[in-house]
Structures are given as structure tokens and as C-alpha cells.
Scaffold this motif. Structure first.
Motif, PDB file in Angstrom:
ATOM      1  N   TYR A  26       0.412  -0.900   0.057  1.00 21.28           N
ATOM      2  CA  TYR A  26       0.061  -0.306  -0.571  1.00 21.28           C
ATOM      3  C   TYR A  26       0.700   1.229  -0.020  1.00 21.28           C
ATOM      4  O   TYR A  26       1.050   2.148  -0.897  1.00 21.28           O
ATOM      5  CB  TYR A  26      -0.987   0.463   1.392  1.00 21.28           C
ATOM      6  N   ASP A  29       2.085   2.029  -3.462  1.00 18.32           N
ATOM      7  CA  ASP A  29       1.114   2.252  -4.836  1.00 18.32           C
ATOM      8  C   ASP A  29       0.887   3.036  -3.472  1.00 18.32           C
ATOM      9  O   ASP A  29       0.489   4.639  -5.481  1.00 18.32           O
ATOM     10  CB  ASP A  29      -0.495   1.313  -4.335  1.00 18.32           C
ATOM     11  N   ALA A  30       0.827   4.339  -2.777  1.00 24.17           N
ATOM     12  CA  ALA A  30       0.055   5.616  -2.656  1.00 24.17           C
ATOM     13  C   ALA A  30       1.521   6.208  -3.048  1.00 24.17           C
ATOM     14  O   ALA A  30       1.315   7.318  -4.049  1.00 24.17           O
ATOM     15  CB  ALA A  30      -0.059   5.194  -1.059  1.00 24.17           C
ATOM     16  N   LYS A  60      -6.153   4.803   4.675  1.00 27.52           N
ATOM     17  CA  LYS A  60      -7.282   5.041   3.764  1.00 27.52           C
ATOM     18  C   LYS A  60      -7.700   3.021   2.456  1.00 27.52           C
ATOM     19  O   LYS A  60      -8.602   2.517   2.862  1.00 27.52           O
ATOM     20  CB  LYS A  60      -7.560   5.693   2.755  1.00 27.52           C
ATOM     21  N   ARG A  61      -6.816   2.928   1.887  1.00 29.67           N
ATOM     22  CA  ARG A  61      -6.485   1.633   1.890  1.00 29.67           C
ATOM     23  C   ARG A  61      -6.636   0.462   2.037  1.00 29.67           C
ATOM     24  O   ARG A  61      -7.523  -0.602   1.777  1.00 29.67           O
ATOM     25  CB  ARG A  61      -5.208   1.654   0.450  1.00 29.67           C
ATOM     26  N   ARG A  64      -9.661  -0.005   3.700  1.00 25.99           N
ATOM     27  CA  ARG A  64     -11.298  -0.450   2.629  1.00 25.99           C
ATOM     28  C   ARG A  64     -10.685  -2.166   2.369  1.00 25.99           C
ATOM     29  O   ARG A  64     -11.756  -3.022   1.340  1.00 25.99           O
ATOM     30  CB  ARG A  64     -10.781   0.111   1.225  1.00 25.99           C
ATOM     31  N   GLU A  68     -12.934  -3.443  -1.433  1.00 20.65           N
ATOM     32  CA  GLU A  68     -11.956  -3.019  -2.679  1.00 20.65           C
ATOM     33  C   GLU A  68     -13.316  -2.986  -3.326  1.00 20.65           C
ATOM     34  O   GLU A  68     -14.392  -3.655  -4.371  1.00 20.65           O
ATOM     35  CB  GLU A  68     -10.958  -3.913  -3.012  1.00 20.65           C
ATOM     36  N   ASP A  86      -8.114   8.344  -3.157  1.00 26.77           N
ATOM     37  CA  ASP A  86      -7.769   8.117  -1.779  1.00 26.77           C
ATOM     38  C   ASP A  86      -6.625   9.675  -1.662  1.00 26.77           C
ATOM     39  O   ASP A  86      -6.224  10.098  -0.384  1.00 26.77           O
ATOM     40  CB  ASP A  86      -6.609   7.473  -1.842  1.00 26.77           C
TER      41      ASP A  86
END
Length: 117
Positions: A26, A29-30, A60-61, A64, A68, A86
Motif C-alpha cells: 500500500y 502503490d500510494a 485509507k487503502r 478498505r 475494494e 485516496d
């Protein structure tokens, strides 16, 4: 990344390494998505000032996780609405950083004696 992972685990109140691989993904990716928003080349590192945004997007990810693709989730009278982006929460900060680093209005000294015709 280890410093970011440590801070993210503090934010999520994790004391073990059960989710470390997922959290690293995560964060990665962010970081990649934010670099795209900032128009930074792949080889450029993310500015230190943007690390909090990366962690926030990773939180946030993670929140979720297993939801997703949903825009809303309801169960037993509790309803959660997920943002479609996001980074919406930090749009002003991202815009300000881009404005401050776009190269416009930055002076440059030119030595007229070095100009060749």
C-alpha cells in the motif's frame, strides 16, 4: 520505506508484523500514484513533505481491505462511504506543492559575455 512502515503501523496501532507485506504494498502503490500526480519521473524520490500523504492514503487503502471496489458498505445499521480517490483529502496540499515546484517565476543568471553567436 522502513521508517514509513513503522509510522504507518503506529497510525494503525499494529504491534506485530502480520500485515507488513500488505502495508508495504500500500505504501509503494500510494508513492507511485502520488508521484504521478506530482509529475515526478520514476527516478525521482518523493519529497519528504509528501510522506504524510502517502501514509494517509495507505491507511485509507488498508481500511478498505476486503471492500475494494465498493463505494459504500452497510451492515447492522452502520454505513461507510469510501472516497473514489485516496488523495482527494490532500488536493490542496498537492496543488500547492505543484505550484511551488513548477519552475515558473524562478530566475536564472546569464553571463552576457558567455553567450556565443
Amino acid at each position: 520505506m522502513d521508517d514509513q512502515l513503522s509510522k504507518l503501523k503506529i497510525a494503525l496501532q499494529f504491534i506485530d508484523d502480520k500485515y507488513d507485506d500488505q502495508l508495504k504494498l500500500y505504501l509503494s502503490d500510494a508513492t507511485d500514484f502520488l508521484k504521478l500526480r506530482l509529475s515526478l519521473a520514476d527516478s525521482n524520490s518523493l519529497p519528504k513533505a509528501m510522506e504524510a500523504i502517502v501514509r494517509g492514503a495507505a491507511v485509507k487503502r488498508f481500511n478498505r481491505f476486503k471492500n475494494e471496489g465498493m463505494s459504500q458498505y452497510s451492515q447492522d445499521g452502520e454505513s461507510i462511504t469510501f472516497s473514489s480517490n485516496d488523495f482527494d483529502e490532500w488536493a490542496d496540499e498537492i496543488s500547492q506543492w505543484k505550484q511551488d515546484h513548477n519552475g515558473i517565476n524562478q530566475g536564472m543568471w546569464v553571463n552576457p559575455y558567455e553567450i556565443r553567436h
